[in-house]
Scaffold this motif. Sequence first.
Motif, PDB file in Angstrom:
ATOM      1  N   UNK A   1      15.635  -2.774   5.695  1.00 39.90           N
ATOM      2  CA  UNK A   1      15.470  -2.076   6.980  1.00 39.90           C
ATOM      3  C   UNK A   1      15.155  -0.602   6.745  1.00 39.90           C
ATOM      4  N   UNK A   2      15.859   0.034   5.810  1.00 40.08           N
ATOM      5  CA  UNK A   2      15.580   1.432   5.483  1.00 40.08           C
ATOM      6  C   UNK A   2      14.126   1.605   5.048  1.00 40.08           C
ATOM      7  N   UNK A   3      13.661   0.700   4.208  1.00 41.97           N
ATOM      8  CA  UNK A   3      12.292   0.768   3.716  1.00 41.97           C
ATOM      9  C   UNK A   3      11.291   0.577   4.851  1.00 41.97           C
ATOM     10  N   UNK A   4      11.542  -0.407   5.691  1.00 49.62           N
ATOM     11  CA  UNK A   4      10.605  -0.687   6.789  1.00 49.62           C
ATOM     12  C   UNK A   4      10.540   0.466   7.779  1.00 49.62           C
ATOM     13  N   UNK A   5      11.669   1.004   8.157  1.00 46.49           N
ATOM     14  CA  UNK A   5      11.693   2.106   9.119  1.00 46.49           C
ATOM     15  C   UNK A   5      11.098   3.368   8.497  1.00 46.49           C
ATOM     16  N   UNK A   6      11.429   3.626   7.254  1.00 51.13           N
ATOM     17  CA  UNK A   6      10.945   4.836   6.600  1.00 51.13           C
ATOM     18  C   UNK A   6       9.454   4.840   6.338  1.00 51.13           C
ATOM     19  N   UNK A   7       8.902   3.676   6.012  1.00 48.30           N
ATOM     20  CA  UNK A   7       7.498   3.626   5.636  1.00 48.30           C
ATOM     21  C   UNK A   7       6.562   3.180   6.760  1.00 48.30           C
ATOM     22  N   UNK A   8       7.067   2.803   7.901  1.00 44.47           N
ATOM     23  CA  UNK A   8       6.207   2.286   8.968  1.00 44.47           C
ATOM     24  C   UNK A   8       5.121   3.274   9.404  1.00 44.47           C
ATOM     25  N   UNK A   9       5.449   4.525   9.761  1.00 43.32           N
ATOM     26  CA  UNK A   9       4.380   5.429  10.201  1.00 43.32           C
ATOM     27  C   UNK A   9       3.373   5.747   9.094  1.00 43.32           C
ATOM     28  N   UNK A  10       3.862   5.959   7.888  1.00 41.01           N
ATOM     29  CA  UNK A  10       2.950   6.266   6.783  1.00 41.01           C
ATOM     30  C   UNK A  10       2.108   5.056   6.402  1.00 41.01           C
ATOM     31  N   UNK A  11       2.674   3.878   6.523  1.00 45.60           N
ATOM     32  CA  UNK A  11       1.902   2.675   6.241  1.00 45.60           C
ATOM     33  C   UNK A  11       0.785   2.503   7.260  1.00 45.60           C
ATOM     34  N   UNK A  12       1.040   2.900   8.495  1.00 44.37           N
ATOM     35  CA  UNK A  12      -0.007   2.861   9.518  1.00 44.37           C
ATOM     36  C   UNK A  12      -1.148   3.807   9.152  1.00 44.37           C
ATOM     37  N   UNK A  13      -0.816   5.017   8.720  1.00 39.70           N
ATOM     38  CA  UNK A  13      -1.848   5.964   8.293  1.00 39.70           C
ATOM     39  C   UNK A  13      -2.597   5.465   7.059  1.00 39.70           C
ATOM     40  N   UNK A  14      -1.873   4.870   6.131  1.00 39.32           N
ATOM     41  CA  UNK A  14      -2.507   4.331   4.933  1.00 39.32           C
ATOM     42  C   UNK A  14      -3.436   3.177   5.285  1.00 39.32           C
ATOM     43  N   UNK A  15      -3.014   2.339   6.223  1.00 36.97           N
ATOM     44  CA  UNK A  15      -3.866   1.231   6.662  1.00 36.97           C
ATOM     45  C   UNK A  15      -5.149   1.752   7.301  1.00 36.97           C
ATOM     46  N   UNK A  16      -5.026   2.792   8.099  1.00 32.99           N
ATOM     47  CA  UNK A  16      -6.227   3.393   8.683  1.00 32.99           C
ATOM     48  C   UNK A  16      -7.136   3.954   7.596  1.00 32.99           C
ATOM     49  N   UNK A  17      -6.550   4.555   6.582  1.00 33.38           N
ATOM     50  CA  UNK A  17      -7.348   5.064   5.472  1.00 33.38           C
ATOM     51  C   UNK A  17      -8.079   3.962   4.735  1.00 33.38           C
ATOM     52  N   UNK A  18      -7.421   2.825   4.551  1.00 33.63           N
ATOM     53  CA  UNK A  18      -8.063   1.693   3.869  1.00 33.63           C
ATOM     54  C   UNK A  18      -9.153   1.084   4.752  1.00 33.63           C
ATOM     55  N   UNK A  19      -8.883   0.988   6.054  1.00 33.26           N
ATOM     56  CA  UNK A  19      -9.882   0.424   6.968  1.00 33.26           C
ATOM     57  C   UNK A  19     -11.134   1.298   6.990  1.00 33.26           C
ATOM     58  N   UNK A  20     -10.938   2.605   6.970  1.00 32.08           N
ATOM     59  CA  UNK A  20     -12.075   3.517   7.010  1.00 32.08           C
ATOM     60  C   UNK A  20     -12.563   3.922   5.626  1.00 32.08           C
ATOM     61  N   UNK A  21     -12.108   3.250   4.594  1.00 37.61           N
ATOM     62  CA  UNK A  21     -12.539   3.584   3.246  1.00 37.61           C
ATOM     63  C   UNK A  21     -14.041   3.392   3.020  1.00 37.61           C
TER      64      UNK A  21
END
Length: 141
Positions: A11-31
Motif C-alpha cells: 500500500x505504501x508503494x502504491x500510494x507513494x508511486x501512483x502520481x509519479x507512475x502516471x507521469x512516467x506513463x505519459x512520458x512513455x506514451x509520448x516517447x
Amino acid sequence: MNKLKRFAYIIEFMIGFAPSLLLLTLGVVFSPVIFVGLFSGDLIVLLYAALVFFGLCGFWGAISLLVLTLHPEQENTKPKRLKVYVALGVISSAIASYSVGGTNVYLLPFIIAPLFVTLHLVYVQRRYLSGSTANRVAGGI
C-alpha cells in the motif's frame, strides 16, 4: 514477515508511486514524439528523453527493492546495479519535483512521495545494498 506488514509495504508503494507512475506513463506514451524531437535539434527534448529513461530505471529499482523487502530470500538484482537504478530514479524524480514545485507548490507532496518511499525501502534494505549477505539470513527489517 507477516501478511499485514507485507500489505502495508504494498500500500505504501502504491500510494507513494501512483502520481509519479502516471507521469512516467505519459512520458512513455509520448516517447515517439520525444524520439522524433531528438532529431529536430532541440536540446530540451534530450532532457525529456533522459527523464523518461531514468524514471523507468528508477521505477525498476524501486520495484526490485519492494520485492527484495517482501521476499528477502530471493535475490533479484545485484546490489551495485540496484544502486545505479535507484540513483537514476532519484535524479529523475528530483528534476520532476523541482519543475512541478516551480509551477504548483500544492502538487509537490504528491510528486516527492516516491523519494520518501524509496528512501524508506533503501533504509530497510541497507544491509543488502551494502553488499552484506546478512539480508538473506535476517530477512530485512
